[in-house]
Structures are given as structure tokens and as C-alpha cells.
Design a protein around this motif. Structure first.
Motif, PDB file in Angstrom:
ATOM      1  N   LEU A   1       0.809  -1.220   0.000  1.00 47.40           N
ATOM      2  CA  LEU A   1       0.000   0.000   0.000  1.00 47.40           C
ATOM      3  C   LEU A   1       0.840   1.267   0.000  1.00 47.40           C
ATOM      4  O   LEU A   1       0.415   2.286  -0.542  1.00 47.40           O
ATOM      5  N   GLY A   2       2.008   1.227   0.608  1.00 42.04           N
ATOM      6  CA  GLY A   2       2.830   2.427   0.643  1.00 42.04           C
ATOM      7  C   GLY A   2       4.003   2.302   1.588  1.00 42.04           C
ATOM      8  O   GLY A   2       4.185   1.287   2.273  1.00 42.04           O
ATOM      9  N   LEU A   3       4.815   3.368   1.620  1.00 46.50           N
ATOM     10  CA  LEU A   3       6.006   3.457   2.466  1.00 46.50           C
ATOM     11  C   LEU A   3       5.943   4.769   3.244  1.00 46.50           C
ATOM     12  O   LEU A   3       5.592   5.811   2.684  1.00 46.50           O
ATOM     13  N   TRP A   4       6.326   4.715   4.534  1.00 43.88           N
ATOM     14  CA  TRP A   4       6.308   5.923   5.362  1.00 43.88           C
ATOM     15  C   TRP A   4       7.567   5.948   6.225  1.00 43.88           C
ATOM     16  O   TRP A   4       7.915   4.940   6.856  1.00 43.88           O
ATOM     17  N   ALA A   5       8.236   7.081   6.245  1.00 38.71           N
ATOM     18  CA  ALA A   5       9.427   7.246   7.076  1.00 38.71           C
ATOM     19  C   ALA A   5       9.012   7.615   8.495  1.00 38.71           C
ATOM     20  O   ALA A   5       8.137   8.454   8.699  1.00 38.71           O
TER      21      ALA A   5
ATOM     22  N   LYS B   1      -0.781   9.936  17.094  1.00 38.74           N
ATOM     23  CA  LYS B   1      -0.972  11.010  16.122  1.00 38.74           C
ATOM     24  C   LYS B   1      -0.316  10.655  14.778  1.00 38.74           C
ATOM     25  O   LYS B   1      -0.894  10.874  13.718  1.00 38.74           O
ATOM     26  N   TYR B   2       0.901  10.085  14.852  1.00 36.73           N
ATOM     27  CA  TYR B   2       1.601   9.678  13.632  1.00 36.73           C
ATOM     28  C   TYR B   2       0.804   8.600  12.893  1.00 36.73           C
ATOM     29  O   TYR B   2       0.568   8.693  11.674  1.00 36.73           O
ATOM     30  N   TRP B   3       0.396   7.570  13.632  1.00 35.46           N
ATOM     31  CA  TRP B   3      -0.323   6.463  12.983  1.00 35.46           C
ATOM     32  C   TRP B   3      -1.708   6.880  12.515  1.00 35.46           C
ATOM     33  O   TRP B   3      -2.214   6.339  11.532  1.00 35.46           O
ATOM     34  N   LEU B   4      -2.305   7.846  13.177  1.00 36.89           N
ATOM     35  CA  LEU B   4      -3.587   8.357  12.714  1.00 36.89           C
ATOM     36  C   LEU B   4      -3.433   8.999  11.343  1.00 36.89           C
ATOM     37  O   LEU B   4      -4.288   8.841  10.468  1.00 36.89           O
ATOM     38  N   ARG B   5      -2.322   9.719  11.144  1.00 42.61           N
ATOM     39  CA  ARG B   5      -2.062  10.342   9.838  1.00 42.61           C
ATOM     40  C   ARG B   5      -1.842   9.283   8.759  1.00 42.61           C
ATOM     41  O   ARG B   5      -2.393   9.387   7.658  1.00 42.61           O
ATOM     42  N   VAL B   6      -1.064   8.236   9.072  1.00 42.98           N
ATOM     43  CA  VAL B   6      -0.787   7.181   8.092  1.00 42.98           C
ATOM     44  C   VAL B   6      -2.065   6.437   7.723  1.00 42.98           C
ATOM     45  O   VAL B   6      -2.379   6.240   6.537  1.00 42.98           O
ATOM     46  N   LEU B   7      -2.820   6.009   8.718  1.00 36.42           N
ATOM     47  CA  LEU B   7      -4.039   5.232   8.454  1.00 36.42           C
ATOM     48  C   LEU B   7      -5.114   6.089   7.786  1.00 36.42           C
ATOM     49  O   LEU B   7      -5.880   5.596   6.940  1.00 36.42           O
TER      50      LEU B   7
ATOM     51  N   ALA C   1      16.569   7.604   1.157  1.00 36.03           N
ATOM     52  CA  ALA C   1      16.276   6.283   1.713  1.00 36.03           C
ATOM     53  C   ALA C   1      14.956   5.744   1.170  1.00 36.03           C
ATOM     54  O   ALA C   1      14.851   4.567   0.785  1.00 36.03           O
ATOM     55  N   LEU C   2      13.931   6.609   1.135  1.00 29.21           N
ATOM     56  CA  LEU C   2      12.632   6.189   0.599  1.00 29.21           C
ATOM     57  C   LEU C   2      12.747   5.793  -0.864  1.00 29.21           C
ATOM     58  O   LEU C   2      12.122   4.820  -1.308  1.00 29.21           O
TER      59      LEU C   2
END
Length: 428
Positions: free
Chosen positions: A217-221, A231-237, A383-384
């Protein structure tokens, strides 16, 4: 109907094919007589490339002017040819000097080789492929010089690989399926120089689709250390949801801080399941290697138990045997118990899908090879890009979809029954 082979015997082969074969034979015999190499500067493939490119450019000029070379139509005083200019192209066959035709009013804009283009696209594809396999820019330069006789700077290699960023952005924002049976979230640690070299996680979200295929589905640093939270995971999901995924039955992860809370916010019905394989692997970190097989044998009745109460009884037995020697293992399982027990309510077909991590491990191993070959990266973006290239090299079509399980139909029925038809409803 007359077959192609019969037709060829009757009317003979296509004259154009005969001429092509004769030309290739003549060039090959000439190259052998002159001792030419196949590749590299002045090699046979370089000469052929020069002939083909210059011929194509001449054809483009004819289309641009509307008449062929030496045609009387060009004597009317309008735009006309104005000689050529020399240009060196970098190709997979080596450097090639070509003559690019010019016109008097300077309006000719060739498509095959643009005005500022110095490389044929095949070389770009080769560089990107080598980069995806983990070669550094210096190693790619050395490879091109050794095999193709092409001198390419590190800056040129960087410029070529930068082209993938547009593709990465489009891939990262592409529409997703409305529902997934399972999404796995895992981390790959990379070294990034941000003042000083430090480990940073790049998170990979890999889903099992309703068709039984895998979809990255994607890549996140992430941040260094335990910087991520709800808060971080809320943005990703939320990003995944905004791309079309309105429901997910199970999210499998490895104790990522704040992720369960974010899952409950974005997909309230979704079950958060700790990864059994990671739980076992983390257990071995606290144990002497000579005890690994015994610990694995004693833990198996816990995660293969028929019910939560049965699993709890087996864990008590495990604790009584190993707590004095390895109390950290007991604490690890106790802290993860709330995210472990949902696994026990599923039947064998669903358990198999969740525990089948070969696809994840093969992806991670491929990414790690590419990452480790680089050592460290100057920026998060670099890196990404490396991880994205590694992912795409596994699936050149860019779909990321390969078979997850050969017994998918049984699992699909089990998912649909266990989760009250949410898969069927989500696909509509």
C-alpha cells in the motif's frame, strides 16, 4: 486458410526481411574482419545504434519539412535543411557520436533524441534497475565503464534515479481497494545522516486483497527511536482510508506504539493482532541459543491452542518452566497478550493467512539487501527512493500484486463468515 509457412514457400519471404538479414550479415562479417568488439565505443552495436538513430532523425526531419532530401519541393524558399550538429549519446552499447540534422529557422524539435537529451531511455532503465538491486552510484558508474565503455558521472546517475520520484509519488497516492482482509505493518531500519548517522524506520504496509494477492500500500518514514505515537499512525491510516480503504478486518503489527489506538479511531471494527512470528522471534532474543528449540516447542501449544482459556493454561505451564531463567520472555508475552488473543478466535484457514509471512520476509530481505549495500543515506528522501526501487524491482508492473496463498478460497469463505459478510459488503 493457408498457413504463414505455406505462404512463405509459395511467394517467398518478405524482401524487407531478406534485406535486413543481408545487412546484419554484412555488418557482422565486416566487424569480424576488422576485429570490432560487440559493445563499447566504436563497437558493432554502437555503429548500428548510430545508423538507426541518424536514420530515424532524418525521417523526423522529412516529416517536419514535408519533403525528402534533394526533393525539388524544398527549393521554394521556405524552411530547409541546414546541415547537422554533432552530439554524443550515452547508450547501453557505449558512447555514440551522432549527427543531428538542423533546419534554417531552428524549429526542428526531434522526439527520439530531444535537444538537451544525452542518453537513450534504455540506459536510464538499466541505471534504475542496477540501483534497485542495491548498487551504489559509484558501483553503477564502474559497471557501465567496464561493460559498456560508457563514462557516466555520479551526478548523471543521481539525475536518472531522481526520475523515479514522480513515479513514487503517483504510486504512493494511487487508489486502493475499499476493503482488505488483512494489512501487515512492518518496519525496515535504515541509516540516515541527519547531523549524525542514526537508525530510522521505514514502515511498509502490505495488504492481502480479497482476491488472495498481496498489495504493497505504501512506504512511510518514521522518527528515530520511539518517536511515533497515535498522532503519527492516525495520519498514516487516514491517508490509506482517504485513498479508498474504508474497512480492514485485521491489522497485524509488532507492538508499534500508538498504532492500536489509531486503528480503533480510523476503522472501529478492525481487530489489532500482534504478529505471532515477531513475538516468537523477539522471545529468542532473550534466550540462549541452545534453548531456542525447547522454547519454540513449549510455546507452540500456546499459539496453536483451541481457545483463549486453553492458551492461558499452556502459558502458565510455560511460565512455571522458564520464568526463573528467562523472566523477560514471560513479561514480553504478558504485555502482548491483549493483542495476541484475537488470533485464537479464528479457525485454521484464517490463522494460516496471518502466520504465512513468507511474502513479507521475502520483500523485507530484498529491501534489506538494497539498503545494506548503500550503508547510509544523506536524506530521508534518498532512503525512501532506495526502498521504493527495491519494491518496484520485485514487481516491474507496479501493481505489487502476487499470489499470497494457494488455499485462498477456503480462507475467503472463513473471513466472510467470521466477519459477518464485511468483505462482500465492502467489495460492492
Amino acid at each position: 486458410m493457408i498457413s504463414e509457412a505455406t505462404a512463405e514457400r509459395v511467394v517467398g519471404p518478405d524482401p524487407a526481411d531478406v534485406l535486413d538479414e543481408q545487412l546484419v550479415r554484412q555488418l557482422s562479417e565486416r566487424a569480424r574482419a576488422e576485429g570490432l568488439r560487440l559493445t563499447g565505443e566504436g563497437g558493432l552495436l554502437s555503429r548500428l545504434t548510430k545508423m538507426v538513430v541518424e536514420s530515424a532523425l532524418e525521417g523526423e526531419m522529412e516529416d517536419h519539412l514535408g519533403y525528402a532530401r534533394h526533393d525539388p519541393a524544398g527549393r521554394d524558399g521556405g524552411n530547409s535543411r541546414n546541415g547537422t550538429r554533432s552530439k554524443e549519446l550515452l547508450t547501453e552499447a557505449g558512447p555514440v557520436q551522432i549527427a543531428v540534422p538542423r533546419d534554417r529557422d531552428g524549429s526542428f524539435a526531434p522526439q527520439l533524441v530531444g535537444k538537451r537529451q544525452r542518453r537513450l531511455s534504455g540506459l536510464d532503465d538499466l541505471v534504475i534497475s542496477l540501483s534497485a538491486k542495491g548498487l551504489t552510484h559509484g558501483e553503477i558508474c564502474a559497471h557501465l565503464a567496464e561493460v559498456y565503455g560508457a563514462e557516466v558521472s555520479k551526478q548523471t546517475i543521481s539525475t536518472i534515479t531522481e526520475k523515479v520520484l514522480e513515479g513514487m509519488s503517483a504510486w504512493q497516492s494511487r487508489p486502493l481497494d475499499p476493503v482488505y482482509p488483512v494489512i501487515f505493518i512492518d518496519a525496515i531500519n535504515v541509516k540516515i545522516r541527519d547531523g549524525q548517522v542514526a537508525n530510522r524506520p521505514i514502515y511498509v504496509a502490505l495488504a492481502v486483497t480479497c482476491e488472495g494477492t498481496r498489495d504493497i500500500l505504501g512506504l512511510w518514514a518514521g522518527e528515530h527511536g520511539d518517536g511515533e505515537g497515535a498522532k503519527y499512525w492516525l495520519r498514516v491510516l487516514s491517508e490509506i482510508k482517504n485513498r479508498g480503504t474504508q474497512d480492514c478486518l485485521i491489522v497485524v503489527c509488532d507492538g508499534l506504539k500508538g498504532l492500536p489506538e489509531a486503528i480503533a479511531t480510523v476503522w472501529p471494527q478492525t481487530i489489532t493482532q500482534t504478529c505471532i512470528v515477531h513475538l516468537l522471534r523477539n522471545s529468542f532474543r532473550y534466550a540462549s541459543k541452545r534453548d531456542w528449540s525447547a522454547i519454540a516447542k513449549d510455546l507452540k501449544p500456546v499459539y496453536t491452542a483451541a481457545s483463549e482459556s486453553d492458551a492461558l493454561d499452556r502459558f502458565v505451564e510455560f511460565s512455571e518452566k522458564w520464568e526463573k531463567r528467562y523472566p523477560a520472555i514471560i513479561r514480553l508475552w504478558t504485555n502482548a497478550w491483549a493483542e495476541f488473543v484475537p488470533f485464537l478466535q479464528f479457525d485454521r484457514e484464517i490463522r494460516t493467512i496471518i502466520c504465512t509471512t513468507n511474502a513479507i520476509e521475502s520483500i523485507n530481505a530484498h529491501i534489506r539487501r538494497a539498503v545494506n549495500a548503500r550503508g547510509h543515506f544523506p536524506t530521508e528522501q534518498a532512503a525512501l527512493k532506495c526502498v521504493y526501487l527495491a519494491v518496484m524491482s520485485l514487481d516491474p508492473t507496479g501493481t505489487g500484486r502476487q499470489r499470497w496463498s494457494n488455499r485462498w478460497k477456503a480462507a475467503l469463505n472463513a473471513f466472510d463468515v467470521t466477519f459477518d459478510g464485511r468483505l462482500s459488503a465492502g467489495k460492492k
